[in-house]
Design an enzyme around this catalytic site. Structure first.
Site, PDB file in Angstrom:
ATOM      1  N   GLU A   1       0.816  -1.228   0.000  1.00 54.73           N
ATOM      2  CA  GLU A   1       0.000   0.000   0.000  1.00 54.73           C
ATOM      3  C   GLU A   1       0.845   1.272   0.000  1.00 54.73           C
ATOM      4  O   GLU A   1       1.720   1.461   0.849  1.00 54.73           O
ATOM      5  CB  GLU A   1      -0.931   0.012   1.209  1.00 54.73           C
ATOM      6  CG  GLU A   1      -1.860   1.225   1.242  1.00 54.73           C
ATOM      7  CD  GLU A   1      -2.981   1.099   2.243  1.00 54.73           C
ATOM      8  OE1 GLU A   1      -3.687   2.097   2.473  1.00 54.73           O
ATOM      9  OE2 GLU A   1      -3.170  -0.003   2.804  1.00 54.73           O
TER      10      GLU A   1
ATOM     11  N   LYS B   1      -8.562  -1.205   1.064  1.00 55.41           N
ATOM     12  CA  LYS B   1      -9.585  -1.524   2.059  1.00 55.41           C
ATOM     13  C   LYS B   1     -10.543  -2.531   1.432  1.00 55.41           C
ATOM     14  O   LYS B   1     -11.183  -2.247   0.430  1.00 55.41           O
ATOM     15  CB  LYS B   1     -10.329  -0.259   2.482  1.00 55.41           C
ATOM     16  CG  LYS B   1     -11.318  -0.428   3.618  1.00 55.41           C
ATOM     17  CD  LYS B   1     -10.660  -0.940   4.875  1.00 55.41           C
ATOM     18  CE  LYS B   1      -9.676   0.021   5.476  1.00 55.41           C
ATOM     19  NZ  LYS B   1      -9.076  -0.521   6.734  1.00 55.41           N
TER      20      LYS B   1
END
Length: 392
Positions: A203, A219
């Site tokens: 990420e 997410k």
């Protein structure tokens, strides 16, 4: 072990052509107990070593390969991020030796330090993992978040659990292997006196190239199977949770961007990390004039995908519910050089002190979260790391 062996430099996001030609020149570090103005002091330190980042939009006038300084590794803990945001910093870290901010300036060298001879290392063994909370206490914390959501205190809170295990031998080869896991965009290691961390993060917290800012929040998680992919694509709960974080990240970028330049370039794309599908979006903007590194860190730390929304309310809840500090996890780690900055979010990250390995995993909690499923998701995220760290 009283000290950890030092090995070849392998900083996440460092230039590929320089990665094995780096030699440490100097470092600066800060602990929460030091107080003061860490973001400003960090800027000043870097400027003193040929890395002036008071204005990130100012183009560099010296070619990278002609500068003595290549760049700097930067690590910012989740607790430091909360401090910069004037929010509670949470429970104490389980690794007191690990600073909350570390900046290491590197020069180029043609004679890198050779790695430790494997025959001189003690055999690697890793003991049983001891969690900081049981599945029952983890589930209870999830229910507490859901109650707060029902009262309108938060919309989403990310809860993170911790586990540690004793070891013998040199932990650095095991931590280094994390960087080779599939999808580890920010794979690499960082070390210091009495501590070492290994990162397998996919990420992007923040990347700057020229005047363009980019963040890629993740997410939403499912097993990397055809059914898992279909479930993630069609899940109303996961998509709603994801879009909530996208909106939060848009707001964070707007604080440091030229007015009207924030865009969502890619929404809810499905990417693979190890044996999991994850939903990722890409948000970008144009840097505001005169923005410095200190301004940037105050605006984007800690990352929204590992805190929740609203961010300050979520940080207050995290500090209340998590029994062990986030340590090396959920912070920032990467590379800074004039004209380019690339920091990954330290999810999928493990760290060692002189006696134990530490690992963190968690997930975002919404009103529709099922405690049993959330506990299982955290375990699924930790499983590839545990397996890799155990391997001799």
């Amino acid at each position: 072990m009283e000290t950890l062996p030092q090995r070849l430099i392998d900083v996440p996001a460092a230039p590929v052509n320089c990665r094995h030609r780096l030699t440490e020149h100097t470092r600066w570090q800060w602990h929460l107990t030091d107080g003061g103005n860490p973001a400003g002091d960090l800027e000043t330190f870097l400027a003193a070593h040929d890395l002036s980042l008071h204005d990130l939009t100012r183009p560099t006038t010296t070619h990278h390969h002609t500068r003595r300084t290549c760049g700097a590794a930067l690590y910012v803990s989740a607790a430091a991020g909360a401090h910069l945001a004037h929010a509670p910093t949470g429970a104490p870290t389980p690794i007191p030796a690990l600073p909350d901010i570390v900046a290491i300036v590197y020069h180029h060298t043609d004679t890198p330090t050779p790695p430790t001879n494997p025959t001189t290392r003690r055999p690697w063994t890793l003991g049983d993992w001891t969690p900081s909370w049981t599945p029952t206490t983890h589930a209870h914390a999830i229910d507490t978040v859901r109650t707060a959501i029902s009262h309108g205190t938060v919309y989403q809170t990310n809860l993170v659990g911790h586990a540690s295990a004793p070891y013998t031998g040199d932990p650095l080869p095991a931590l280094t292997r994390l960087g080779a896991l599939p999808g580890a965009r920010y794979g690499g290691t960082l070390t210091g006196p009495g501590w070492a961390l290994g990162c397998a993060s996919p990420e992007t917290l923040i990347e700057i190239t020229g005047t363009r800012l980019t963040t890629r929040p993740i997410k939403g998680t499912r097993p990397a199977t055809p059914t898992g992919r279909h479930d993630l694509l069609t899940s109303t709960k996961e998509r709603a949770e994801h879009i909530m974080i996208v909106d939060l990240e848009r707001n964070d970028l707007a604080r440091v961007a030229r007015t009207g330049t924030v865009t969502v370039d890619d929404l809810y794309a499905i990417r693979r990390w190890c044996n999991l599908w994850q939903a990722e979006s890409t948000i970008s903007a144009t840097l505001a004039d005169g923005l410095g590194l200190a301004d940037l860190l105050r605006a984007i730390c800690p990352g929204g995908s590992v805190t929740g929304a609203p961010k300050h309310a979520a940080l207050h809840q995290i500090a209340t519910l998590e029994p062990v500090g986030r340590g090396a996890s959920m912070g920032a780690l990467g590379w800074i050089t004039p004209g380019h900055l690339d920091l990954g979010l330290t999810i999928r990250t493990a760290a060692a002190d002189t006696h134990r390995l530490h690992l963190w995993a968690g997930g975002g909690i919404t009103w529709h979260s099922d405690p049993t499923a959330e506990v299982a998701e955290a375990a699924a995220k930790a499983a590839p790391l545990r397996a890799t760290l155990t391997t001799a």
